[in-house]
Write an enzyme that holds these catalytic residues in place. Sequence first.
Site, PDB file in Angstrom:
ATOM      1  CB  ILE A  94      58.653  39.313  29.586  1.00 46.67           C
ATOM      2  CG1 ILE A  94      59.727  40.540  29.788  1.00 46.67           C
ATOM      3  CG2 ILE A  94      60.243  38.159  30.440  1.00 46.67           C
ATOM      4  CD1 ILE A  94      59.556  41.335  31.391  1.00 46.67           C
ATOM      5  N   GLY A  95      56.850  40.229  27.444  1.00 44.33           N
ATOM      6  CA  GLY A  95      56.353  41.144  26.744  1.00 44.33           C
ATOM      7  C   GLY A  95      56.407  41.342  25.221  1.00 44.33           C
ATOM      8  N   GLY A 116      54.414  44.021  22.618  1.00 49.66           N
ATOM      9  CA  GLY A 116      52.557  44.841  23.065  1.00 49.66           C
ATOM     10  C   GLY A 116      52.581  45.832  21.374  1.00 49.66           C
ATOM     11  CB  ALA A 117      50.239  48.027  20.254  1.00 50.85           C
ATOM     12  CE1 TYR A 118      51.026  52.020  19.348  1.00 49.78           C
ATOM     13  CE2 TYR A 118      50.644  51.966  21.057  1.00 49.78           C
ATOM     14  CZ  TYR A 118      50.266  52.735  20.165  1.00 49.78           C
ATOM     15  OH  TYR A 118      49.396  52.728  19.336  1.00 49.78           O
ATOM     16  CB  VAL A 168      58.665  43.684  27.673  1.00 45.64           C
ATOM     17  CG1 VAL A 168      59.672  44.110  29.080  1.00 45.64           C
ATOM     18  CG2 VAL A 168      58.044  44.670  27.327  1.00 45.64           C
ATOM     19  CE  LYS A 225      57.783  51.195  26.332  1.00 50.76           C
ATOM     20  NZ  LYS A 225      56.071  51.312  27.441  1.00 50.76           N
ATOM     21  CG  ASP A 272      45.611  50.962  26.786  1.00 46.78           C
ATOM     22  OD1 ASP A 272      45.164  50.256  26.261  1.00 46.78           O
ATOM     23  OD2 ASP A 272      47.268  50.657  25.999  1.00 46.78           O
TER      24      ASP A 272
END
Length: 797
Positions: A451-452, A454-456, A459, A472, A567
């Site tokens: 579902i997602g 990111g940079a790190y 998810v 995550k 952030d």
Amino acid sequence: MDILNNREEPALSSPSSLTVVVAVDKSKNSLRAIKWTLEKFLLGERTRFKLLHVCAQITTIPTPMGNYPISQVRDDVAAAYKKEVEWKTNKMLLPYKQMFTAKKVEVEVLVIEADDVAEAIARQVSKLKSTKLVIGASSRRRFQWAMKSKDLSSKISECAPKFCTVYAIRKGKLSSVRPSHFETVGSVKSDSNDADTSTTNSSSNNFSSQIDDTDQGSTASYSQLHLRSLGIQHLHAPPTRNQGHHKSRSVLTNIGHSNLDSSYSNMSDGDGLSTGVRISSFRSLQADLLTQDFDQASTSDAPTNSSSEIKVDLDFELEKLKIEIRHARGMYAVAQTEKINAARQLNNLSKQRTEEALKFQEISLREEQARELAKQEMEKHEAAKREAEFLRECTEKEASDRKEVEYRAARDANEKQKLQKMLESPNEPYKKFTWEEIVSATSSFSDDLRIGMGAYGTVYKCTLNHVTAAVKVLHSKEGQGTKEFQQELDILSKIRHPHLLLLLGACPDHSCLVYEFMENGSLEERLLQKNDASPIPWFVRYRIAWEIASALVFLHNSKPMPIVHRDLKPANILLDQNLVSKIGDVGVSTLLPSIDCSQSLFYQESSLVGTLCYIDPEYQRSGLVSPKSDVYAFGIVVLQLLTAKPALALAHIVETALENGHFMEILDSRAGSWPIKETNELASLALRCAEMKLRDRPDLSAEVFPVLERLKGIADKASAASVHPSPPNDFICPLLKDLMEDPCVAGDGYTYDRKAIEVWLKENDKSPLTGLPLPSKSLIPNYSLFSAIMEWRSKRQ
């Protein structure tokens, strides 16, 4: 018909003035009479002219079924017919009036109603005290006129006042004159240039000028007149005996037959009086001729036996005439009886026809009323049927919605219980999951559950211990990823806030964090419409701004050390199923060494952390971190809430629009109707938060949060109104000022609640809105409005 101008005139005209009355009708003689009047009386004295027209009284009105008495028809029909007659009369009199206007002469038009024209004209002339009356005489020949009753001009001459001179005009010339009592006929000059000719010396050709002189009539002159109408002349030379005998007999025979034919003809016309007059004149004429004949016979020494023969012949002729007259009278009586019977039958048939027509109209009216009543009943039946169907659908929908709400409530309660049970760990600050559980819950990290990213880390959506969650997984177990994992785990495991993402557990061995699942994804996805999601209303955006600010205030005031997120952006703000926002991804947060945030101490960072366009410009320049670094990012997020535009140069765009007065044009129109004053205030506050210099930004807790608290109150009221909107004005009863339960239409055409209008009608006969009397107190159900109210109620529920 109204009399146009029937005011009283003064007494007889003074020597310096003259009143001339011209009696007119629709014949050509009236035009000629007016022309003659203008030529005769226009010059010299100051003259006043009156145009007089007599029309018959209106007692009946013509219809296709016959003439109806005016008393038996409606008033509006009678008035319309009178208006039509008046219009036709004025149209007929207009050319006459224009003749005077062309001569620049004022004229007064008088129109009166009367059945006897001659008497009406005489009364009006007497009322006006006029000394001159001009009438248009009939154009019939003199002998035809003499054989019948007097024409209208003669009757008018007889009825006119003695002080008035009556002029009869025929074919544009003076036909006859009846002088007043103070002047003679001889003083009037005719148009034939016979100025010196008097009425006593007129020849037989000028006989018509003496017809109207009522003071000159006698039995003998009338007999002579009757002889002339029959074509018989007096005998001037004394005849011989035989000639006198035969001539007298032939004369009497001709007189008898002519008089009989005339009498019978007049009786056929219904003129019984004329018959009697002519018989009397005939007998007078017979006596004159006999006397003359006997005088002539005695003068010429005629024998006695000749006179006897003549007398016998005369007696025979007289007896014969008597028999014929009696026969004619009998035939006349029979004809009159038949005429009366026929008229009576005709009246009976006309009355019967009228009654039948009225009965037919009544039957047709009742049939139409029955049809209309049946139509109304059918419409009521259909409306009741539609209403019942609508109520059934509403009931089913309401039951379905109730079940769904109950299901959601039970599910939320169950999820809450599971989360509470999962968070209850006696020895550990968070629940630990094994790697096998994570792999199994994510179907070995299936792309369908992702579902997602990111940079790190990435998810995934999963289900752990029967609870829907989000996992995550960090990309690296060492270096920066391990530091972020440990920092986020330490922060989220120790603090709780309604608008911070809830940490359910973790797998420390593989750097996995388990969060609560947010059904509506990130704020960025909803603002930029990435997943075809429905737009967020403006009042929800107000609330989200307050929620983000409350979470930041909580972080900045945490103890023992304040926390700076560093952030903050729409991608890190998540929304649950009720669009409640929560801040996530606190792995890059910084713990400030100072516990007093109000001192605005800074923390030096060796490397920049955050997302372009949301990073504090002073942090980029100097590497110093402070709570106002989050204030800058918060200002950009609020501007995106207002405009739904990308963050790049957004502050400059909004500032320029505010200065030019075009700010409402760049707002996100999908959010609904923004309140202008409050939205401008929120935009100005966001621009202050996004100032380039740190010292120009407002304090989040002391300056920003109170404003957002007040705007949230406005948003809550708008949200409640959207859930439970006020009913339309048409649904409100004018008497109760509340929603109608049983709407019905009253006699004034307005809709009321049945109970309220029934109470009103018990004490009042007038409309509660207009104040006018109600034509009836009947109430008609308004089914269409009732259905609309029921639909509005179902949507509100």
